[in-house]
Design a protein around this motif. Structure first.
Motif, PDB file in Angstrom:
ATOM      1  N   PHE A 155      -9.292 -22.835 -25.021  1.00  0.00           N
ATOM      2  CA  PHE A 155     -10.685 -22.957 -25.443  1.00  0.00           C
ATOM      3  C   PHE A 155     -10.870 -22.287 -26.797  1.00  0.00           C
ATOM      4  N   ASP A 156     -11.779 -22.891 -27.567  1.00  0.00           N
ATOM      5  CA  ASP A 156     -12.054 -22.411 -28.929  1.00  0.00           C
ATOM      6  C   ASP A 156     -13.033 -21.233 -28.864  1.00  0.00           C
ATOM      7  N   HIS A 157     -12.629 -20.098 -29.409  1.00  0.00           N
ATOM      8  CA  HIS A 157     -13.485 -18.912 -29.436  1.00  0.00           C
ATOM      9  C   HIS A 157     -13.664 -18.441 -30.869  1.00  0.00           C
ATOM     10  N   ARG A 158     -14.905 -18.110 -31.205  1.00  0.00           N
ATOM     11  CA  ARG A 158     -15.167 -17.464 -32.495  1.00  0.00           C
ATOM     12  C   ARG A 158     -15.387 -15.974 -32.222  1.00  0.00           C
ATOM     13  N   MET A 159     -14.569 -15.150 -32.866  1.00  0.00           N
ATOM     14  CA  MET A 159     -14.636 -13.695 -32.706  1.00  0.00           C
ATOM     15  C   MET A 159     -15.106 -13.106 -34.031  1.00  0.00           C
ATOM     16  N   LEU A 160     -16.283 -12.497 -34.002  1.00  0.00           N
ATOM     17  CA  LEU A 160     -16.915 -12.005 -35.223  1.00  0.00           C
ATOM     18  C   LEU A 160     -16.667 -10.510 -35.374  1.00  0.00           C
ATOM     19  N   VAL A 161     -16.112 -10.142 -36.539  1.00  0.00           N
ATOM     20  CA  VAL A 161     -15.807  -8.743 -36.838  1.00  0.00           C
ATOM     21  C   VAL A 161     -16.646  -8.313 -38.038  1.00  0.00           C
ATOM     22  N   ILE A 162     -17.397  -7.211 -37.881  1.00  0.00           N
ATOM     23  CA  ILE A 162     -18.220  -6.658 -38.951  1.00  0.00           C
ATOM     24  C   ILE A 162     -17.893  -5.187 -39.119  1.00  0.00           C
ATOM     25  N   ASN A 180     -15.104  -3.798 -39.543  1.00  0.00           N
ATOM     26  CA  ASN A 180     -13.880  -3.491 -38.786  1.00  0.00           C
ATOM     27  C   ASN A 180     -14.100  -3.348 -37.292  1.00  0.00           C
ATOM     28  N   LYS A 181     -15.242  -3.813 -36.772  1.00  0.00           N
ATOM     29  CA  LYS A 181     -15.513  -3.748 -35.345  1.00  0.00           C
ATOM     30  C   LYS A 181     -15.887  -5.142 -34.828  1.00  0.00           C
ATOM     31  N   LEU A 182     -15.299  -5.517 -33.679  1.00  0.00           N
ATOM     32  CA  LEU A 182     -15.665  -6.782 -33.055  1.00  0.00           C
ATOM     33  C   LEU A 182     -17.069  -6.646 -32.470  1.00  0.00           C
ATOM     34  N   VAL A 183     -17.995  -7.490 -32.913  1.00  0.00           N
ATOM     35  CA  VAL A 183     -19.387  -7.359 -32.487  1.00  0.00           C
ATOM     36  C   VAL A 183     -19.868  -8.538 -31.644  1.00  0.00           C
ATOM     37  N   ALA A 184     -19.133  -9.655 -31.654  1.00  0.00           N
ATOM     38  CA  ALA A 184     -19.581 -10.810 -30.873  1.00  0.00           C
ATOM     39  C   ALA A 184     -18.422 -11.773 -30.665  1.00  0.00           C
ATOM     40  N   VAL A 185     -18.424 -12.416 -29.494  1.00  0.00           N
ATOM     41  CA  VAL A 185     -17.444 -13.453 -29.179  1.00  0.00           C
ATOM     42  C   VAL A 185     -18.198 -14.615 -28.551  1.00  0.00           C
ATOM     43  N   ALA A 186     -17.967 -15.817 -29.068  1.00  0.00           N
ATOM     44  CA  ALA A 186     -18.619 -17.005 -28.525  1.00  0.00           C
ATOM     45  C   ALA A 186     -17.579 -18.061 -28.221  1.00  0.00           C
ATOM     46  N   LYS A 187     -17.664 -18.611 -27.030  1.00  0.00           N
ATOM     47  CA  LYS A 187     -16.826 -19.752 -26.658  1.00  0.00           C
ATOM     48  C   LYS A 187     -17.530 -21.013 -27.127  1.00  0.00           C
ATOM     49  N   ARG A 188     -16.835 -21.786 -27.948  1.00  0.00           N
ATOM     50  CA  ARG A 188     -17.452 -22.967 -28.545  1.00  0.00           C
ATOM     51  C   ARG A 188     -16.952 -24.234 -27.850  1.00  0.00           C
ATOM     52  N   THR A 201     -21.891 -26.589 -28.432  1.00  0.00           N
ATOM     53  CA  THR A 201     -22.630 -25.517 -27.775  1.00  0.00           C
ATOM     54  C   THR A 201     -21.809 -24.243 -27.827  1.00  0.00           C
ATOM     55  N   ALA A 202     -22.481 -23.100 -27.611  1.00  0.00           N
ATOM     56  CA  ALA A 202     -21.810 -21.809 -27.682  1.00  0.00           C
ATOM     57  C   ALA A 202     -22.204 -20.964 -26.472  1.00  0.00           C
ATOM     58  N   ILE A 203     -21.213 -20.292 -25.902  1.00  0.00           N
ATOM     59  CA  ILE A 203     -21.429 -19.419 -24.743  1.00  0.00           C
ATOM     60  C   ILE A 203     -20.987 -18.018 -25.128  1.00  0.00           C
ATOM     61  N   ASP A 204     -21.870 -17.056 -25.029  1.00  0.00           N
ATOM     62  CA  ASP A 204     -21.532 -15.690 -25.408  1.00  0.00           C
ATOM     63  C   ASP A 204     -20.637 -15.053 -24.350  1.00  0.00           C
ATOM     64  N   LEU A 205     -19.490 -14.500 -24.807  1.00  0.00           N
ATOM     65  CA  LEU A 205     -18.526 -13.842 -23.921  1.00  0.00           C
ATOM     66  C   LEU A 205     -18.180 -12.434 -24.429  1.00  0.00           C
ATOM     67  N   THR A 206     -19.038 -11.857 -25.232  1.00  0.00           N
ATOM     68  CA  THR A 206     -18.728 -10.586 -25.897  1.00  0.00           C
ATOM     69  C   THR A 206     -18.378  -9.484 -24.897  1.00  0.00           C
ATOM     70  N   GLY A 232     -16.071 -11.059 -41.109  1.00  0.00           N
ATOM     71  CA  GLY A 232     -15.126 -12.154 -40.957  1.00  0.00           C
ATOM     72  C   GLY A 232     -15.132 -12.727 -39.561  1.00  0.00           C
ATOM     73  N   GLY A 233     -14.781 -14.004 -39.463  1.00  0.00           N
ATOM     74  CA  GLY A 233     -14.701 -14.675 -38.163  1.00  0.00           C
ATOM     75  C   GLY A 233     -13.281 -15.120 -37.881  1.00  0.00           C
ATOM     76  N   VAL A 234     -12.814 -14.857 -36.667  1.00  0.00           N
ATOM     77  CA  VAL A 234     -11.485 -15.281 -36.232  1.00  0.00           C
ATOM     78  C   VAL A 234     -11.647 -16.436 -35.254  1.00  0.00           C
ATOM     79  N   ASP A 235     -11.063 -17.587 -35.572  1.00  0.00           N
ATOM     80  CA  ASP A 235     -11.048 -18.711 -34.642  1.00  0.00           C
ATOM     81  C   ASP A 235      -9.791 -18.575 -33.789  1.00  0.00           C
ATOM     82  N   PHE A 236     -10.008 -18.339 -32.484  1.00  0.00           N
ATOM     83  CA  PHE A 236      -8.918 -17.978 -31.579  1.00  0.00           C
ATOM     84  C   PHE A 236      -8.910 -18.918 -30.387  1.00  0.00           C
TER      85      PHE A 236
END
Length: 933
Positions: free
Chosen positions: A314-321, A323-331, A408-413, A436-440
């Motif tokens: 599954f495609d996840h966007r992991m947002l780092v601000i 140097n800290k991961l602040v949000a993860v969304a399953k797309r 659609t996006a589902i928050d999994l932070t 920065g955003g990491v597509d994982f």
């Protein structure tokens, strides 16, 4: 029905404390047709076109209030309806505004129609579209009576859709908009720097900038690395982070070869595109790779294309601000789910009925579309748009999961595995991004990639925030707030102190005095004035710069740490203030000037305009207690303290204010002259003898004594110590260098010449008072005029004030006649002087300013005083200083005495005026206030 004129107010104004648009509208024959009289079909059609009108409270203050106004009694008038429609059209595009107000102008059938907006072009277009809607909803018979260019092909739904798309191009996108909102929530000022997403947060030296989600702290090299997918891949791979196999190719044939080496299935994508553009995934055949290469080429900024192994998961966007991961969304890509009854095309329509879906980023989700990519995927699966899918079958209409294409996006932070969290943070730190955003890709984000596999497929600079601030499912995350907190850590200032100065006369001199005091106190001062914009004492832009644009020049300058804003009537009437708040505001005086222009016909109306500046203050309002119109502003000031300025030491209200612990500066008589004295919370603090201030001409220029008192009061309000205030006042003079056109004295001739820009009765009267106070051995000569757009009665009043104070009057015209005849203004002065018992031989009419100034200089004898009210100050000053007076003979006449007596406070009071006492001191109570709808 038509719009006669329009004003776009960019800041606080006479209508509201925020940006609004004002249309002056003429209803024409519709003045006789309120809504109920037009008929229920009109009202029903209006509500059908804009269903959101049902939520408008209007004067009832509750949902449905506006609909009641439409139906009850005779209904409501078209101007009021237009106001609500202009608001709701913006709301329909996702621009939430609520404020509106419609009031008569005093002319039958004409109204001031005011409504809030967020973006100028969108607000204006909303008003125009609302007007077109109303006109096309009118009954056919009534349309024939209305002067309006009707369009037979008017299609409301098509027009609304076009407007929504236009609004989205002009408004901030979801990411930028969320950052602006986060700044507003933290009381951080912002300025939009272009028509896109470049925004400044903070003012002056404290400013930071963003472009979408790239910040002024984002390193350029980090963005370059993230945009080069090959460099990013190699960098992460060298650090042992999970990445797919990858090859860079330059032709379709090379892409096919690379796919065979890597092993099918593969992904083909541009080297340096973003937002999923040009990406083709799960390619299993040579032909698919070739088609994917062609698609990638369209969106690539270079010839290089990437081929990489296709990683499942599954495609996840992991947002780092920071140097800290602040949000993860399953797309999840845009898709439909079969029900055994409806076709794919029908299922798309059903999905789009979700009220959360809209056009573009109008709402949380974007509508699905059957476009070329969807048709390709449908055909590849052996289906058509008419295929009926079995119950429960999921069919993806997109190969990528971008929200902008219906995903659609589902928050999994809260459930991300710590290993995956560390991996994302390391990846962003390796690239060097602050945001920065990491597509994982991974099957289960709650499990470690070390155990079940997974891969980083992309690292994004300027990652979108929409999926995090408004996910389809799960908890919204304040990711924008994390960015603002990074740019402005706890304790970091975002604002510079702002001093705002308004009034009819003395604004420029007071602004320069205050700027001089603050510069002497170590500040880098940005100042707006009628002469230009100054930064650190240097002229930046020449001209009359007292409007909102010049204010923003100062606030955008990265060197400025203190702002002095001279604020004139013209800018306030046209566009409002150029800033939302100031710290300290002063109103020096309100007297007749510019009356009869822009709907301002009385001094009281002018005072309401200038009161906008006082209402913008947050800390201190400095007010002239000797001017009743200034005194009345005190009760409108939402400030910590009110600071009165008075030349009258016996002022009863000020004395009560001082007894209550309030602040005031008073001109007090003493053995050695008159002392500027500050009172604060019972303390009595002498500042300086008035005759020691060079700008006051040994205390004789009473208007500059008052200007100095205002400058001292404002400086004191900013915490400047008394020694610095004294030093600033003693070192400021009215030389042409420091204050061009403001009581500039030239003593190099056998006679004295004073150049001043006075252009209204009060200003001319102040200089006449000075002429009386000066020790003049010879004659007093004046060169005078007034701008051509002033009323005849203003010219007559100026002549009445000047009469008897001078021995000779040279009447001229300004260079710009402002629709007056070549000698109309000087002839008006001549006639008025004759009515005031000035003899014919004491009056000269010389329309040309250069000739008039030359005549006064040639006329002057040793010991005379020449006062020139100059229009073109630089030219007049050059004439004065280069004039050769060596051959003039000595003569003298007896000087005139006298001066202006201050008006007792009790004589200024209205009969029913009451006073208010509270922790801030004493002030006059306001009258009734008219609220908006």
């Amino acid at each position: 029905m038509k719009i006669l004129s329009t004003n776009v107010f960019v800041g606080p104004n006479v209508w509201a404390g925020f940006p609004v648009i004002r249309h002056v509208i003429d209803l024409g024959v519709l003045e006789a047709w309120p809504s109920a009289k037009i008929g229920t079909a009109f009202v029903d059609g209006l509500v059908a076109a804009l269903p959101g009108l049902a939520a408008h409270g209007c004067s009832y203050g509750e949902p449905g209030g506006f609909l009641r106004r439409l139906h009850e009694d005779d209904g409501t008038w078209m101007g009021h309806i237009l106001e609500h429609c202009a608001i709701e059209v913006q709301n329909a595009a996702g621009t939430e505004v609520t404020f509106g107000r419609t009031r008569g102008t005093g002319v039958p059938g004409q109204y001031n129609m005011v409504y809030a907006y967020r973006q100028r072009d969108v607000g204006l277009a909303a008003g125009e579209l609302a007007l077109r809607l109303l006109m096309h909803l009118l009954p056919q018979a009534l349309q024939g009576q209305v002067d309006f260019p009707f369009d037979p092909g008017f299609d409301w739904q098509a027009e609304l859709r076009s407007f929504v798309l236009h609004a989205q191009r002009k408004e901030f996108g979801p990411s930028t908009g969320s950052l602006v909102k986060a700044a507003q929530d933290r009381d951080i000022p912002w300025i939009r720097l272009n028509n896109s997403s470049l925004v400044q947060f903070g003012h002056g030296k404290h400013q930071r900038r963003i472009q979408a989600t790239i910040t002024s702290e984002t390193k350029h090299i980090a963005v370059e690395i993230s945009c080069d997918k090959e460099d990013t891949h190699n960098l992460l791979n060298d650090l042992g982070l999970p990445v797919p196999q990858q090859r860079i190719v330059y032709s379709a044939a090379q892409a096919v070869q690379a796919a065979h080496k890597i092993g099918f299935p593969v992904v083909v994508k541009p080297l340096n595109a973003n937002h999923g553009r040009g990406v083709s995934i799960n390619l299993t055949k040579d032909a698919e790779v070739e088609a994917g290469f062609a698609e990638a080429e369209i969106h690539s900024k270079s010839a290089a294309i990437l081929v990489e192994s296709f990683v499942t998961g599954f495609d996840h966007r992991m947002l780092v601000i920071n140097n800290k991961l602040v949000a993860v969304a399953k797309r999840v890509p845009g898709h439909v789910i079969g029900d055994g009854r409806h076709s794919i095309a029908e299922l798309v329509d059903i999905v789009n009925l979700d009220p959360r879906r809209g056009i573009g980023h109008q709402k949380v989700l974007t509508m699905l579309e059957i476009d070329n990519q969807a048709k390709r995927l449908i055909a590849a699966a052996g289906h058509s748009v008419d295929t009926v899918l079995p119950p429960g079958e999921v069919f993806y209409l997109r190969s990528t999961a971008n929200l902008s294409t219906g995903g659609t996006a589902i928050d999994l932070t809260d459930i991300v595995h710590p290993d995956n969290r560390d991996m994302a943070e390391r990846a962003i730190m390796a690239v060097g991004l602050d945001v920065g955003g990491v597509d994982f890709l991974i099957d289960d984000i709650t499990k470690s990639y070390k155990d079940i596999g997974g891969a980083i497929v992309e690292v994004n600079a300027a990652p979108g925030f929409r999926m995090h601030v408004a996910p389809s499912e799960g908890k919204p995350r304040d990711v924008a707030g994390k960015v603002i907190d990074m740019l402005f850590p706890l304790g970091q200032q975002s604002r510079i102190p702002i001093a705002a100065i308004t009034g009819t006369n003395g604004k420029t001199t007071t602004s320069r005095m205050l700027g001089h005091i603050m510069k002497a106190s170590g500040k880098i001062v940005g100042m707006t004035s009628t002469d230009g914009v100054y930064v650190d004492g240097k002229l930046s832009v020449k001209g009359d710069m007292t409007g909102p644009k010049s204010a923003q020049m100062v606030l955008r300058d990265p060197t400025v740490d203190f702002a002095v804003m001279e604020t004139a009537r013209g800018g306030l009437v046209r566009s409002g203030l150029g800033y939302q708040h100031c710290d300290v505001a002063a109103c020096l005086n309100v007297s007749a000037d510019h009356l009869g222009l822009a709907g301002i016909d009385t001094v009281e109306q002018l005072a309401v305009v200038k009161r906008v500046v006082i209402e913008s203050a947050t800390q201190t309002a400095v007010l002239n207690a000797d001017d009743i119109n200034c005194l009345k502003m005190a009760d409108y000031a939402n400030v910590d303290s009110i600071f009165y300025v008075t030349l009258n030491p016996g002022h009863s209200l000020v004395k009560e204010h001082i007894k209550a612990g309030g602040k005031a500066i008073v001109l007090e008589p003493g053995m050695s002259g008159e002392m500027l004295t500050i009172y604060d919370n019972g303390l009595h603090m002498p500042i300086l003898w008035s005759h020691l201030i060079p700008a006051t001409l040994e205390g004789k220029a009473v208007h500059n004594v008052q200007n100095a008192m205002f400058a001292a009061a404002m400086a004191y309000s900013f915490g400047v110590d008394l020694d610095n205030i004294r030093h600033g006042l003693r070192t400021f003079d009215t030389s042409y260098f420091q204050a061009p056109g403001r009581m500039n004295v030239f003593d190099e001739h056998p006679f004295k010449v004073i150049l001043d820009y006075g252009h209204n009765p009060a200003a001319l009267g102040a200089m006449a008072d000075l002429a009386d106070r000066l020790d003049v051995k010879g004659r007093r000569i004046v060169v005078l005029s007034m701008p051509g757009d002033r009323r005849d009665q203003d010219v007559a009043e100026a002549a009445r004030i000047l009469a008897g104070h001078f021995d000779h009057y040279i009447c001229k015209a300004d260079d710009n006649r402002r629709n007056r005849g070549p000698d109309e203004i000087p002839q008006l002065f001549r006639a008025a002087f004759l009515k005031n018992d000035i003899s014919e031989d004491q009056i000269s009419v010389i329309p040309n300013e250069e000739d008039a100034v030359a005549a006064s200089l040639n006329m002057a004898q040793p010991g005379d005083l020449v006062i020139v009210f100059g229009d073109n100050s630089p030219r007049c000053w050059k004439q004065i200083i280069y004039f050769n007076a060596s051959d003039h003979k000595t003569s003298s006449t007896q000087a005139q005495g006298g001066g202006q007596a201050s008006v007792p406070f009790e004589d200024m009071m209205d009969g029913d005026q009451s006073m208010v006492r509270d922790a801030r001191g004493v002030r006059l109570a306001r009258g009734n206030v008219d609220d908006g709808d």
